[in-house]
Write a protein that holds these residues in place. Sequence first.
Motif, PDB file in Angstrom:
ATOM      1  N   PRO A  22       0.749  -1.286   0.098  1.00  0.00           N
ATOM      2  CA  PRO A  22       0.045   0.104   0.119  1.00  0.00           C
ATOM      3  C   PRO A  22       0.743   1.192  -0.011  1.00  0.00           C
ATOM      4  O   PRO A  22       0.339   2.455  -0.413  1.00  0.00           O
ATOM      5  CB  PRO A  22      -0.798  -0.124   1.243  1.00  0.00           C
ATOM      6  N   TYR A  23       1.992   1.199   0.275  1.00  0.00           N
ATOM      7  CA  TYR A  23       2.895   2.306   0.431  1.00  0.00           C
ATOM      8  C   TYR A  23       3.581   2.717  -0.701  1.00  0.00           C
ATOM      9  O   TYR A  23       4.322   3.912  -0.587  1.00  0.00           O
ATOM     10  CB  TYR A  23       3.910   2.247   1.623  1.00  0.00           C
ATOM     11  N   ILE A  24       3.579   1.863  -1.790  1.00  0.00           N
ATOM     12  CA  ILE A  24       4.313   2.034  -3.026  1.00  0.00           C
ATOM     13  C   ILE A  24       3.507   2.404  -4.178  1.00  0.00           C
ATOM     14  O   ILE A  24       2.626   1.992  -4.473  1.00  0.00           O
ATOM     15  CB  ILE A  24       5.099   0.720  -3.340  1.00  0.00           C
ATOM     16  N   ASP A  25       4.065   3.618  -4.739  1.00  0.00           N
ATOM     17  CA  ASP A  25       3.278   4.304  -5.896  1.00  0.00           C
ATOM     18  C   ASP A  25       3.258   3.620  -7.144  1.00  0.00           C
ATOM     19  O   ASP A  25       3.009   3.663  -8.110  1.00  0.00           O
ATOM     20  CB  ASP A  25       3.604   5.980  -5.703  1.00  0.00           C
ATOM     21  N   CYS A  26       4.726   3.142  -7.433  1.00  0.00           N
ATOM     22  CA  CYS A  26       5.138   2.557  -8.613  1.00  0.00           C
ATOM     23  C   CYS A  26       6.498   1.772  -8.321  1.00  0.00           C
ATOM     24  O   CYS A  26       7.232   1.949  -7.495  1.00  0.00           O
ATOM     25  CB  CYS A  26       5.392   3.801  -9.591  1.00  0.00           C
ATOM     26  N   LEU A  27       6.847   0.467  -9.061  1.00  0.00           N
ATOM     27  CA  LEU A  27       7.747  -0.094  -8.972  1.00  0.00           C
ATOM     28  C   LEU A  27       8.020  -0.624 -10.626  1.00  0.00           C
ATOM     29  O   LEU A  27       7.156  -1.006 -11.290  1.00  0.00           O
ATOM     30  CB  LEU A  27       7.304  -1.434  -8.246  1.00  0.00           C
ATOM     31  N   LEU A  28       9.461  -0.221 -10.818  1.00  0.00           N
ATOM     32  CA  LEU A  28      10.013  -0.685 -12.249  1.00  0.00           C
ATOM     33  C   LEU A  28      11.038  -1.848 -11.920  1.00  0.00           C
ATOM     34  O   LEU A  28      11.920  -1.691 -11.045  1.00  0.00           O
ATOM     35  CB  LEU A  28      10.584   0.407 -12.641  1.00  0.00           C
TER      36      LEU A  28
END
Length: 225
Positions: A130-136
């Motif tokens: 829930p705390y992460i806005d984007c992951l690449l």
Amino acid sequence: MNIKIKYIVSDLNGTLVDAMPIYTRVFCDVVKRQTGIESPNIAAYSIAATGTPWDEQFSHILEHHKLPKDAVPKLMDEFCNTVYDETYSLFPKAEALLKLFKTKGYRVFITSGSGTGPMMKRLYEVGIFPYIDCLLGFDIYKKGPKHIEMLAEKEGLSLKQFALQSVYFGDGPGDMRLAKNAGLFAIGVAQTVDPELLKEAGADLVLAKIGDALEMDWGKLEISI
């Protein structure tokens, strides 16, 4: 001029998730099974190269031992399949730090040298999804400058504008070089390598543990230009 922080960019494994002992063990096991090479130097190299994409690490080992580098995809497949099946946990206070960032309204981005799908699953399993806005991950583009460029574009900013409002967390020299080459304020977390290696790679600040970032005065943190 001072610019306030708006963005947190972080490596995942070794920085937020306690993964590097497993990754290093699997790296050595895969090299041994696929090439017959067995040496303590393999582990030492991989640890020192933390933050460098795994395919480049395999390529380095093969080249050093004068073996064909076309074996890299096979090594990568076995490596990824093995590490993705392991169970991981967060470093102490990592979740509390991410909660703090969200309460302050920071956007939190992850750049990883592992696959995007498996890392999304890992975020969920360790409880920080829930705390992460984007992951690449590397399957989108290899971990490197392109990840930072994509995040800047996502926010409608030039790379320079994005960098001047961002802090980067990483546990390896490769992470520090990536951050500095892109112009980001680089915070090294010495949970994997010696603090001096992070400083030599360009870290602006080195913390002993990721939880130490909770003691920083984020309300007053500004980047001077």
